[in-house]
Scaffold this motif. Structure first.
Motif, PDB file in Angstrom:
ATOM      1  N   TRP A   1       2.733  -6.131 -11.266  1.00 24.35           N
ATOM      2  CA  TRP A   1       1.956  -5.272 -10.377  1.00 24.35           C
ATOM      3  C   TRP A   1       0.626  -4.896 -11.007  1.00 24.35           C
ATOM      4  N   GLY A   2      -0.381  -4.775 -10.155  1.00 27.90           N
ATOM      5  CA  GLY A   2      -1.653  -4.236 -10.593  1.00 27.90           C
ATOM      6  C   GLY A   2      -1.651  -2.719 -10.543  1.00 27.90           C
ATOM      7  N   GLN A   3      -2.760  -2.132 -10.908  1.00 30.66           N
ATOM      8  CA  GLN A   3      -2.885  -0.674 -10.965  1.00 30.66           C
ATOM      9  C   GLN A   3      -3.302  -0.078  -9.628  1.00 30.66           C
ATOM     10  N   GLY A   4      -3.767  -0.889  -8.727  1.00 32.64           N
ATOM     11  CA  GLY A   4      -4.118  -0.410  -7.400  1.00 32.64           C
ATOM     12  C   GLY A   4      -5.591  -0.118  -7.228  1.00 32.64           C
ATOM     13  N   THR A   5      -6.028  -0.165  -5.984  1.00 30.77           N
ATOM     14  CA  THR A   5      -7.405   0.177  -5.637  1.00 30.77           C
ATOM     15  C   THR A   5      -7.361   1.047  -4.377  1.00 30.77           C
ATOM     16  N   GLN A   6      -8.149   2.092  -4.382  1.00 28.63           N
ATOM     17  CA  GLN A   6      -8.116   3.057  -3.281  1.00 28.63           C
ATOM     18  C   GLN A   6      -8.950   2.559  -2.103  1.00 28.63           C
ATOM     19  N   VAL A   7      -8.357   2.635  -0.936  1.00 23.64           N
ATOM     20  CA  VAL A   7      -9.058   2.358   0.323  1.00 23.64           C
ATOM     21  C   VAL A   7      -8.996   3.621   1.171  1.00 23.64           C
ATOM     22  N   THR A   8     -10.150   4.103   1.559  1.00 23.44           N
ATOM     23  CA  THR A   8     -10.227   5.292   2.402  1.00 23.44           C
ATOM     24  C   THR A   8     -11.028   4.964   3.649  1.00 23.44           C
ATOM     25  N   VAL A   9     -10.416   5.209   4.800  1.00 21.73           N
ATOM     26  CA  VAL A   9     -11.055   4.925   6.073  1.00 21.73           C
ATOM     27  C   VAL A   9     -11.286   6.252   6.794  1.00 21.73           C
ATOM     28  N   SER A  10     -12.537   6.551   7.045  1.00 25.40           N
ATOM     29  CA  SER A  10     -12.874   7.814   7.714  1.00 25.40           C
ATOM     30  C   SER A  10     -12.964   7.594   9.224  1.00 25.40           C
ATOM     31  N   SER A  11     -12.636   8.637   9.944  1.00 25.40           N
ATOM     32  CA  SER A  11     -12.651   8.530  11.412  1.00 25.40           C
ATOM     33  C   SER A  11     -14.003   8.903  11.991  1.00 25.40           C
TER      34      SER A  11
ATOM     35  N   ASP B   1       3.483  -5.877  10.943  1.00 25.75           N
ATOM     36  CA  ASP B   1       2.961  -5.819  12.307  1.00 25.75           C
ATOM     37  C   ASP B   1       1.748  -4.904  12.440  1.00 25.75           C
ATOM     38  N   SER B   2       1.666  -3.901  11.616  1.00 22.87           N
ATOM     39  CA  SER B   2       0.578  -2.930  11.741  1.00 22.87           C
ATOM     40  C   SER B   2      -0.791  -3.533  11.397  1.00 22.87           C
ATOM     41  N   VAL B   3      -0.799  -4.679  10.721  1.00 24.48           N
ATOM     42  CA  VAL B   3      -2.078  -5.286  10.336  1.00 24.48           C
ATOM     43  C   VAL B   3      -2.326  -6.606  11.062  1.00 24.48           C
TER      44      VAL B   3
ATOM     45  N   ASP C   1      -4.972   3.185   7.717  1.00 26.21           N
ATOM     46  CA  ASP C   1      -4.953   2.195   6.648  1.00 26.21           C
ATOM     47  C   ASP C   1      -5.284   2.815   5.289  1.00 26.21           C
ATOM     48  N   THR C   2      -5.666   4.071   5.294  1.00 23.89           N
ATOM     49  CA  THR C   2      -6.005   4.749   4.045  1.00 23.89           C
ATOM     50  C   THR C   2      -4.799   4.776   3.117  1.00 23.89           C
ATOM     51  N   ALA C   3      -4.981   4.266   1.909  1.00 21.32           N
ATOM     52  CA  ALA C   3      -3.890   4.177   0.933  1.00 21.32           C
ATOM     53  C   ALA C   3      -4.427   3.574  -0.352  1.00 21.32           C
TER      54      ALA C   3
ATOM     55  N   ARG D   1       0.833  -1.196   0.000  1.00 16.63           N
ATOM     56  CA  ARG D   1       0.000   0.000   0.000  1.00 16.63           C
ATOM     57  C   ARG D   1       0.868   1.246   0.000  1.00 16.63           C
ATOM     58  N   GLN D   2       0.282   2.321  -0.526  1.00 18.93           N
ATOM     59  CA  GLN D   2       0.995   3.591  -0.558  1.00 18.93           C
ATOM     60  C   GLN D   2       0.032   4.708  -0.219  1.00 18.93           C
ATOM     61  N   ALA D   3       0.333   5.390   0.857  1.00 19.35           N
ATOM     62  CA  ALA D   3      -0.463   6.540   1.280  1.00 19.35           C
ATOM     63  C   ALA D   3       0.133   7.805   0.674  1.00 19.35           C
ATOM     64  N   PRO D   4      -0.653   8.850   0.552  1.00 23.29           N
ATOM     65  CA  PRO D   4      -0.143  10.091  -0.037  1.00 23.29           C
ATOM     66  C   PRO D   4       1.095  10.594   0.698  1.00 23.29           C
ATOM     67  N   GLY D   5       2.122  10.890  -0.061  1.00 18.99           N
ATOM     68  CA  GLY D   5       3.349  11.433   0.511  1.00 18.99           C
ATOM     69  C   GLY D   5       4.230  10.422   1.206  1.00 18.99           C
TER      70      GLY D   5
END
Length: 124
Positions: free
Chosen positions: A114-124, A62-64, A90-92, A38-42
């Motif tokens: 590699w695939g093109q990726g899929t966006q996962v956004t988790v709101s608080s 470990d984070s997951v 986990d947003t990335a 996964r890759q988060a912005p920045g």
């Protein structure tokens, strides 16, 4: 040559769940180890989980731990990432990657396809 397509991403509230799918085409998939990154912005791309070609061995960051699981169905040329108890961090963009080199890698350079990726956004 292997083509990978991810799906299943979306917007979810913290504590929710998503199931990502990675479907392969082009070659027999059952000889390929698959990793999720996964890759988060920045931020740099980071390892999430990986599964060996047979499905007998899995690896995780470990984070997951305790929240994410990885599985595969070679008959369907598919690998899944079940994500539970999602957190905003986990947003990335989530990528699946595959390689037939015999190693179930945890580093991005160990994967050729590699695939093109899929966006996962988790709101608080």
């Amino acid at each position: 040559q292997v083509q990978l397509v991810e799906s299943g991403g979306g917007l979810v509230q913290a504590g929710g769940s998503l199931r990502l799918s990675c479907v392969a085409s082009g070659r027999t998939f059952n000889s390929y180890a698959v990793g999720w990154f996964r890759q988060a912005p920045g931020k740099e791309r980071e390892f999430v989980m990986a599964i060996s070609w047979s499905g007998d061995n899995t690896y995780y960051h470990d984070s997951v731990k305790g929240r994410f699981t990885i599985s595969r169905d070679n008959a369907k040329n598919s690998v899944y990432l079940q994500m539970n108890n999602l957190k905003p961090e986990d947003t990335a963009v989530y990528y699946c990657a595959a390689d037939s080199g015999g190693i179930t890698g945890v580093l991005s350079y160990e994967y050729k396809y590699w695939g093109q990726g899929t966006q996962v956004t988790v709101s608080s």
